[in-house]
Design an enzyme around this catalytic site. Structure first.
Site, PDB file in Angstrom:
ATOM      1  N   GLU A  34     -12.054  46.744 -15.085  1.00  0.00           N
ATOM      2  CA  GLU A  34     -13.336  46.553 -15.765  1.00  0.00           C
ATOM      3  C   GLU A  34     -13.126  45.810 -17.088  1.00  0.00           C
ATOM      4  O   GLU A  34     -13.767  44.800 -17.358  1.00  0.00           O
ATOM      5  CB  GLU A  34     -13.978  47.920 -16.033  1.00  0.00           C
ATOM      6  CG  GLU A  34     -15.277  47.837 -16.809  1.00  0.00           C
ATOM      7  CD  GLU A  34     -15.759  49.202 -17.282  1.00  0.00           C
ATOM      8  OE1 GLU A  34     -16.958  49.320 -17.590  1.00  0.00           O
ATOM      9  OE2 GLU A  34     -14.946  50.152 -17.367  1.00  0.00           O
ATOM     10  N   HIS A  35     -12.259  46.345 -17.944  1.00  0.00           N
ATOM     11  CA  HIS A  35     -11.909  45.706 -19.215  1.00  0.00           C
ATOM     12  C   HIS A  35     -10.448  45.250 -19.140  1.00  0.00           C
ATOM     13  O   HIS A  35      -9.592  46.005 -18.679  1.00  0.00           O
ATOM     14  CB  HIS A  35     -12.022  46.689 -20.382  1.00  0.00           C
ATOM     15  CG  HIS A  35     -13.369  47.327 -20.532  1.00  0.00           C
ATOM     16  ND1 HIS A  35     -13.694  48.517 -19.914  1.00  0.00           N
ATOM     17  CD2 HIS A  35     -14.450  46.953 -21.244  1.00  0.00           C
ATOM     18  CE1 HIS A  35     -14.941  48.840 -20.249  1.00  0.00           C
ATOM     19  NE2 HIS A  35     -15.421  47.915 -21.051  1.00  0.00           N
TER      20      HIS A  35
END
Length: 427
Positions: A325-326
């Site tokens: 995600e990040h």
């Protein structure tokens, strides 16, 4: 935190397990989620309120579900001026970024034919804002402001009820962001209410926003009944670090995401064995004293892994396999690697870009794909709130130029009526 090096026998199986994390998500809770959704579809408000009492321990009457304008006005008396200023500052940054994402209707001439696309906003969008373990006014801004920029007329927010009422920061963020309706309803029952509609909550066309495993599973099950943005949650972060990275920064970034939820997952891939060891030690030291220490400690203990590899090329391969995600690139010349990383919800480039700057005030959206779905989902954007419809206009002259090809292709596929629909224009 577990450390595995590229020469360890456990390296490949560990990496494969991390990369496959999304496949198992939701399977264990799918049955109870379906039961709740079916009950909401059949029972409407009555079912929603029953589950609200069961799961949130709050008893409400149907006329108490919707937040009133007076409650929103009252919320401003419960925060400090500088807090309101911070919310408005973040809102301005988010709006400015998403304004740049606008897509316009366009057309062009192909001979005497006119072709193109028309862009229209979605009529009604449901914004889900988690509220169980923390307060997320930033998620309200990130989810609702792009809808307002896109031109959505009805923006409906649902958030779990609290015994003292809806948190004032959420109400003020919703007011700033242009939310048109707010309901004190959370969990799977809120997703069902938004998708099916109830006596109090009119259905929406699309549901956006992050949530826990139950909420994410409900969105996945209802896709088709209602549009969804992506599978968002629980939080993830992968840090790619070279020998020059500061271990204290790496440890702090990992804990930045781990404190979200016990199910949050964080990983480090580095070319430095010494940095790996020091970062692991610092994670343990930095955990002590955190307000959400218990949550972060469970997250780190359950899921975190440090991968040690010999080269940056292999580190990038690991990053693409994980599809986080990040993704933080704490490396020299981070822009040199940008085009080589194919899968990530958002990039945080360089030594001085903590994930938290994008969570709040940078401007790009922080609602991002999780569970390795960054391989095919994008960050939440204005495009999630618009629809693109094709435009086709032919004159008789232009149709006559292409009808023979059209008829041949229709005959190849065995669709006689397709061919005759063109031929009829010249009979």
């Amino acid at each position: 935190m577990k450390i595995v090096t590229s020469t360890d026998r456990a390296f490949v199986p560990t990496l494969k397990k991390v990369a496959a994390r999304g496949r198992a998500q939701g399977s264990a809770v799918e049955k109870p989620v379906k039961t709740i959704l079916q009950a909401v579809e059949r029972g409407g408000d009555k079912a929603v309120l029953r589950f609200t009492k069961q799961f949130d321990k709050v008893s409400l009457a149907p006329d108490q579900m919707k937040v009133t304008p007076e409650e929103i006005k009252e919320a401003y008396y419960h925060i400090r001026k500088e807090e309101g200023d911070a919310l408005r500052f973040a809102a301005q940054r988010i709006e400015a970024f998403h304004e740049r994402q606008r897509t316009k209707t366009w057309m062009y001439q192909d001979g005497s034919a006119t072709l193109g696309q028309v862009v229209t906003p979605i009529d009604a969008v449901g914004v889900y804002v988690p509220g169980g373990k923390a307060v997320y006014p930033s998620t309200v801004l990130m989810s609702a402001i792009p809808a307002k920029v896109a031109g959505v007329h009805r923006i409906v927010m649902c958030t779990p009820p609290q015994k003292g009422g809806v948190n004032p920061y959420l109400l003020i963020a919703a007011d700033i962001a242009g939310v048109t309706e707010i309901y004190r309803v959370g969990g799977v029952q809120a997703i069902g209410a938004l998708a099916f509609g109830t006596q109090t909550i009119a259905r929406v066309d699309k549901i956006v926003g992050p949530g826990n495993l139950y909420v994410a599973t409900a969105k996945r099950i209802l896709y088709g009944t209602v549009g969804i943005d992506m599978v968002a949650g629980p939080s993830e972060l992968l840090v790619v670090a070279d020998e020059g990275a500061k271990p204290a920064h790496v440890a702090a970034d990992l804990l930045c995401e781990a404190e979200h939820d016990e199910e949050a997952q964080v990983w480090l891939v580095t070319t430095s064995a010494s940095l790996a060891k020091e970062a692991v030690d610092l994670v343990e030291r930095q955990l002590k004293g955190l307000q959400r220490e218990k949550i972060a400690r469970k997250s780190v203990g359950r899921y975190s892994v440090v991968f040690v590899v010999p080269t940056m090329d292999e580190a990038i391969d690991v990053a693409n396999e994980i599809a986080a995600e990040h993704l933080t690139l704490s490396v020299d010349e981070p822009f040199d690697y940008l085009e080589r990383i194919r899968h990530a919800g958002a990039f945080f480039l360089g030594r001085y870009t903590p994930p938290s700057v994008a969570d709040y005030i940078a401007g790009p959206n922080h609602v991002l794909p999780t569970g390795a779905t960054a391989r095919f989902f994008s960050a939440l954007s204005i495009h999630d709130y618009t629809k693109i419809s094709n435009i086709v206009h032919y004159t008789k002259e232009e149709l006559s130029k292409v009808k023979d090809h059209l008829i041949r292709l229709a005959q190849i596929e065995g669709f006689d009526a397709h061919a005759k629909s063109a031929q009829s224009r010249f009979s």
